[in-house]
Design a protein around this motif. Sequence first.
Motif, mmCIF file in Angstrom:
data_model
loop_
_atom_site.group_PDB
_atom_site.id
_atom_site.type_symbol
_atom_site.label_atom_id
_atom_site.label_comp_id
_atom_site.label_asym_id
_atom_site.label_seq_id
_atom_site.Cartn_x
_atom_site.Cartn_y
_atom_site.Cartn_z
ATOM 1 N N VAL A 21 0.850 -1.201 0.000
ATOM 2 C CA VAL A 21 0.000 0.000 0.000
ATOM 3 C C VAL A 21 0.877 1.239 0.000
ATOM 4 C CG1 VAL A 21 -1.754 1.307 1.253
ATOM 5 C CG2 VAL A 21 -1.876 -1.201 1.191
ATOM 6 N N GLU A 22 0.687 2.076 -1.005
ATOM 7 C CA GLU A 22 1.450 3.316 -1.121
ATOM 8 C C GLU A 22 0.660 4.509 -0.593
ATOM 9 O OE1 GLU A 22 5.153 5.095 -2.423
ATOM 10 O OE2 GLU A 22 4.473 3.031 -2.127
ATOM 11 N N LEU A 23 -0.676 4.417 -0.720
ATOM 12 C CA LEU A 23 -1.515 5.531 -0.287
ATOM 13 C C LEU A 23 -2.914 5.001 0.021
ATOM 14 C CD1 LEU A 23 -1.702 8.664 0.037
ATOM 15 C CD2 LEU A 23 -2.521 8.739 -2.331
ATOM 16 N N GLU A 57 -6.135 4.075 3.207
ATOM 17 C CA GLU A 57 -6.432 3.177 4.317
ATOM 18 C C GLU A 57 -7.740 2.453 4.021
ATOM 19 O OE1 GLU A 57 -6.556 5.191 8.028
ATOM 20 O OE2 GLU A 57 -4.514 6.001 7.878
ATOM 21 N N THR A 92 -0.698 2.533 4.863
ATOM 22 C CA THR A 92 0.500 2.704 4.045
ATOM 23 C C THR A 92 1.631 1.800 4.547
ATOM 24 O OG1 THR A 92 -0.088 4.988 3.574
ATOM 25 C CG2 THR A 92 2.213 4.353 3.223
#
Length: 640
Positions: free
Chosen positions: A180-182, A184, A203
């Motif tokens: 996950v880069e960005l 929730e 993230t």
Amino acid sequence: MEIKMAMTERFRDVRKGLGREIVLASVAGVLIVLSLLFEHLFHLSPVFFVATYPITPQMVAALLSLSFTGAPIIWGSIKGLLRRETNVDELVSLAIIGAVILGEYNAAAIVAFIMVLGSLLEEHASGRSRRDIEAIAAKHPTHAFVLRGTQFVAVPLEQVVVGDRVLVRPGDIVPVDGRVELGESRVDESSLTGESIPVDKVTGDAVYTGTTNQDGALQVVALKMGEDSTYGKIVHLIKEAEDQRVPARRIVDQFVRWYTPAVLVIAGVIWLATGDIFRPITILVVACPCALVLATPSAVLSALAYAARRGILIKGGRFLEACSDVDIVALDKTGTLTTGQLIVKEVFPLKGNGEVDILALAAKAEAGSEHPIAKAILNAALAHGLDVSFNGQIQTHPGLGIKGVDADQHVAVGSQRFLERIGLSIPEEAKSAEAAIFASGKTPLFVARGKEVVGLVSIEDHIRPESCKVVKQLQEEIGRVVMLSGDSGEVAQVVARQCGIPFHTVSAELLPDQKQEYLRNLQNEGRHVCYVGDGTNDGPALAQADIGVSIGTREDTIALDTAHVVLMQQGLENLSLFLALGRRTERTININLIFAISFGFTMMALAATGILTPILGAISHNIGSLMVILNSARLIKFKF
């Protein structure tokens, strides 16, 4: 992707074939009704003659019905004979042909119709298992929303490459393994683990193909796709498991090879003894060993579907059958009996160094490793804001430690045995610190720079909450439970004591090849071993065991290749369930085989005495097959 598509196509072909058979059987049924009406109600005269032979409407209707139902059965038998393969349809084919030759067209048509109808009912009864397995394959998406320029666009999954940023919207199935880069969200990972409670993702967290995003949008950096992803490997394993033949199936195949000639001899003897041609025809119908052939695969398929829905991946039915023979369970320690979520508890600096210095040195050596100990050290270093970059060369020694060289600086991290093996001596103050760490039940790691030991790191692990309960269950159900560990004897004994494993069954300080040798020695003594590990350094032992079980390998997809069984839900809770399911599957197969053989010979005896007609024989034959399938289907609702 190819794995998923191949599997989906297989089930689609099954459905198409089933739909075609339903249509043909329906037409054949209507023709049979017409034939019976023509024969018994209207008494129609022949419409034309062929070489003085009368052709009646009843005969035409019956033969047309046979062309839809009997012809495929006969053609399947012929193709089997051309390939020199024994085919279970041979006996029914002979019965149909015999009835036609005798002019009993309605009897031949009705027998063929009942056999096809029975196969349709069998497909429907076993469809639950196939639908469960198909549902797993169907969760592999075909497209992903990938960042192209400033927008996310839908592209075929084959065009996604490592490093692409993928958008996963609420409700989407995650198309790649990634980070996950960005964003929730909560993600439903039940397709992998069988656990219905969603997992929070933020993230930096890992997400996996085939899981379902629930609440928020996530931007994910792709790391693995298609067949290389965790889910792709799972689908491949399920496909392989369905294709594999178990020992009982091979025995049945051998039985059928001589069974068909024996039935033909019996039918011939009955004909000569009674002079009634309908008795041997009925024998051929009831003797078709469909129930016997279905006894094993129907049970295995039901068990595989049940297991897959609970996050238990089994590579083949033979590992289910092997559960009944297991008389010893060998458990790895770290990551199996313990959580494997290691933390650095304390740092012991020596030679005037500071704690931060020792931690930074250890982190540099471990920077390129995926071992749980390495992750613990790196997490501790990052928590202290330390630079963990390492541009040198790293050499891993499985079960011992790690050695690195960076800018002419030699760093080694590992056990006392590892340091001694590479020629370093352990000072007394380091030995005293090691003893203190052992006394607290933790694992000591020596840190050396150059030729000098400069400190120690204390690593702490925790017993899984369910470990004691599972060990007790195994001791009651299997008997002997042993623990194999690469850790020190002191730490291993502490864990064994907490889990209820006797001290004399604990073997510590074992390298991966020594674990394998330990299992081989047990097998040479005639023992049947189930080995359970977390996949880290357990490859040789998992492969050596009669059943190799790996735990929680969503990130470690290598274990999917080495283990025979994978428990995708973190923890030991499903271990006892798997072994119990295997024993129940073996029991179900045995019941099926006993029933199929006894039922078949009973029906043959009734046919030989003239009690059964060919039509009643066809009905009885299909009842036997359905009974076997329904008994196997009970495994889908297995309760432990």
